[in-house]
Scaffold this active site. Structure first.
Site, mmCIF file in Angstrom:
data_model
loop_
_atom_site.group_PDB
_atom_site.id
_atom_site.type_symbol
_atom_site.label_atom_id
_atom_site.label_comp_id
_atom_site.label_asym_id
_atom_site.label_seq_id
_atom_site.Cartn_x
_atom_site.Cartn_y
_atom_site.Cartn_z
ATOM 1 N N THR A 186 0.889 -1.162 -0.023
ATOM 2 C CA THR A 186 0.100 0.040 0.087
ATOM 3 C C THR A 186 0.839 1.252 -0.050
ATOM 4 O OG1 THR A 186 -0.193 0.086 2.306
ATOM 5 C CG2 THR A 186 -1.931 -0.967 1.204
ATOM 6 N N GLU A 330 -6.112 -3.302 -0.759
ATOM 7 C CA GLU A 330 -6.309 -4.607 -0.073
ATOM 8 C C GLU A 330 -7.478 -5.346 -0.754
ATOM 9 O OE1 GLU A 330 -5.702 -1.733 1.157
ATOM 10 O OE2 GLU A 330 -4.729 -1.785 3.248
ATOM 11 N N LYS A 446 -13.742 17.551 12.051
ATOM 12 C CA LYS A 446 -14.689 17.146 13.325
ATOM 13 C C LYS A 446 -14.652 18.481 13.832
ATOM 14 C CE LYS A 446 -13.042 12.441 13.604
ATOM 15 N NZ LYS A 446 -11.574 12.296 13.072
ATOM 16 N N TRP A 451 -19.608 16.216 11.888
ATOM 17 C CA TRP A 451 -18.577 16.030 10.886
ATOM 18 C C TRP A 451 -18.728 16.699 9.709
ATOM 19 C CZ3 TRP A 451 -18.239 9.651 10.591
ATOM 20 C CH2 TRP A 451 -17.499 9.470 11.557
#
Ligand code: AMP
Length: 551
Positions: A186, A330, A446, A451
């Protein structure tokens, strides 16, 4: 009752044999930057893959050996894609845009003994070799000065010399379909890179999904321009999937700038292409300045980062339909693809196209709320997305050298106790199964217990006619905890009028979400695979390097 069906392993050698015979006439065309591109049929690729396998075996490569490629998208790289897993070794694609330190770490972690490299990347590879003790052989292909390798303590081979004259068939071993086939690390923005090891079975099943009409759905009548690098999650599965159905491949090699991309589309007329949004932004600017004919492109798979709706609209006007897909290293990488449900007009389909898309049958999804509960698919409840399926990782590679024994690593923040992959992506899922991502968990802002989606603000800003690109990040705020900082790249000749930009945002964004901190930047910093690199912007802000205006 027992099933009466045959149990034939799903192997990449099967994809290779099928593609190079049944679809032997299909072609891989590699851009050379000269008057003629290089053209190679699937039949030739199949023969050359066998020759490469013989050569690698003579260099000592056996089953399970991770073999590195440091290459652009080209025919030789496709040969490596097919030969290395088919002979039982593990294709390890190395990202040539990674910082040298990370490349060194990755090659050592995977204990590569052979690296196949393009001549043009030797200035990057050669200085690292003294720190790569496991590397014994470098096989060089394509143009580029070989001088950087002079004096290196490895055996250097020319790809063509090493492979030519060898048998054009190989007795591909009957492997276990669960054996390792490919390894990809990754791009990891934090901590060490993590290796994902794909199996023959996972690649085979993933390739079939890529070929389904609900995903990319290409046939031997198509040519796909594979801009997404072969070192970015196996070029989204295209080199293997194309060999299954005979899709012609157009490979840009190192010519990834908007000018040459426009030229190859105009002259080779691909019907499909795959790349991250920043490539399409660049190409749009290019064709706006110098109009080119892109009309051969019937469909484009765009993913790796959220696709701004304004970009989709701009390409709609050029007759090119962008189809958003979401996935990750993944996940091999394919997760969702955003085709609207049947029976809708273009106008009715639009709200579906701007979402991340629907899950295929093999990928199960669930949303986990902040309190750990599983949330409903109501198009509103927002949580972290978790997935599982036959081409989804269950662990990371622990490294060849750790203790002689290979280990698997399952960090808690990446895998749930019951075996699901935690994607780190936050969003909602509608009752029809359409995923809408609002952010990466680490990018969400935040503010005062609520959010704010950085992606929503970016998309809204990038719809402004004077904005070329925009990236929004969370910055600390005494009163609210965090607030958004909007950084914008203006189009040529435009001037910064933050109040006007804010008023423009206010048309679609709730007032309390509007950024009060603004900065113009020359360019949005990008990661090694062309995504917005927000940690660099956060650092520039923290270091006081941005000229921030409060509005
Ligand atoms: P990588 O493993 O480097 O390909 O990164 C995977 C991550 O890219 C995902 O977890 C998402 O955060 C992001 N990503 C990929 N595709 C999309 C998309 N269509 N929309 C939003 N984010 C995306």
């Amino acid at each position: 009752m027992r099933s009466t069906m045959q149990d034939v392993p799903l192997l990449i050698s099967r994809i290779l044999t099928h593609g190079s015979t049944i679809h032997g006439k299909s072609q891989v065309t590699t851009w050379t930057g000269e008057s003629e591109p290089q053209r190679r049929s699937f039949a030739e690729i199949g023969s050359r893959a066998a020759q490469l396998a013989h050569a690698l075996r003579d260099l000592g490569i056996g089953e399970g050996d991770a073999t590195g490629t440091l290459m652009w998208n080209n025919a030789e790289h496709v040969e490596a894609y097919l030969a290395i897993p088919s002979m039982g070794a593990v294709l390890h694609t190395l990202n040539l845009r990674l910082p040298p330190e990370q490349l060194v770490w990755i090659v050592n972690h995977a204990a590569n003994r052979v690296i196949i490299a393009n001549g043009s990347v030797l200035p990057l590879l050669a200085p690292l070799l003294p720190r790569l003790p496991t590397v014994e052989h470098v096989v060089v292909t394509g143009p580029g000065d070989r001088a950087p390798l002079a004096g290196a303590a490895v055996q250097v081979h020319e790809y063509e010399e090493l492979t030519s004259g060898r048998p054009t068939t190989f007795d591909w071993p009957q492997l276990d379909e669960r054996a390792a086939a490919a390894l990809c690390y990754t791009s990891g923005t934090t901590g060490d890179p993590k290796g994902v090891v794909y199996s023959h079975r996972s690649v085979y099943l993933h390739s079939m999904q890529v070929n389904m009409a609900e995903s990319m759905g290409l046939t031997d009548k198509d040519t796909t321009l594979v801009v997404v690098p072969q070192f970015h999650v196996n070029a989204w599965g295209l080199p293997h999937a194309t060999f299954m159905t005979g899709v012609n491949m157009l490979m840009p090699d190192r010519f990834l700038q908007p000018g040459p991309l426009a030229e190859m589309i105009e002259s080779e007329r691909p019907s499909h292409a795959a790349a991250v949004p920043t490539i399409w932004q660049g190409l749009l600017a290019e064709v706006s300045a110098r109009p080119r004919d892109l009309t051969s492109l019937h469909s484009v798979t765009i993913g790796g980062a959220a696709c701004p709706p304004a970009l989709m609209e701009a390409y709609d006007k050029l007759g090119v339909r962008l189809c958003q897909a979401w996935g990750m290293t993944e996940m091999s990488p394919l997760g969702t693809t955003s085709n609207p449900p049947g029976g809708l007009s273009d106008e009715e389909g639009w709200p579906y196209r701007v979402k991340q898309g629907r899950f295929p049958a093999a990928v199960e999804a669930r949303l986990i709320g902040p309190d750990g509960s599983v949330l409903p698919w109501d198009g509103e409840s927002a949580g972290e997305l978790e997935v599982r399926g036959p081409w989804v990782a269950a662990a990371y590679y622990g490294g060849a050298h750790t203790s002689g024994e290979e280990q698997l690593v399952r960090p808690d923040e990446k895998f749930s106790e019951d075996g699901w992959l935690r994607t780190g992506d936050v969003g909602n899922i509608s009752s029809e199964g359409y995923l809408t991502l609002t952010d990466r968990a680490k990018d969400v802002i935040k503010s005062g217990g609520e959010w704010i989606s950085s992606v929503d603000l970016e998309n809204a800003l990038m719809a402004h006619p004077e904005v070329a690109e925009a990236a929004v990040v969370a910055v600390p705020d005494d009163r609210w905890g965090e607030r958004p900082l909007a950084t914008v790249v203006l189009k040529e000749g435009a001037t910064a009028d933050y109040a006007a930009l804010k008023a423009f945002l206010a048309r679609t964004v709730a007032k309390w979400q509007l950024p009060e901190r603004w900065a113009v930047i020359q360019e949005v910093p990008k990661t090694s695979v062309g995504k917005f690199d927000k940690k660099v912007i956060r650092k520039r802000y923290a270091d006081g390097e941005l000229d921030v205006t409060k509005v």
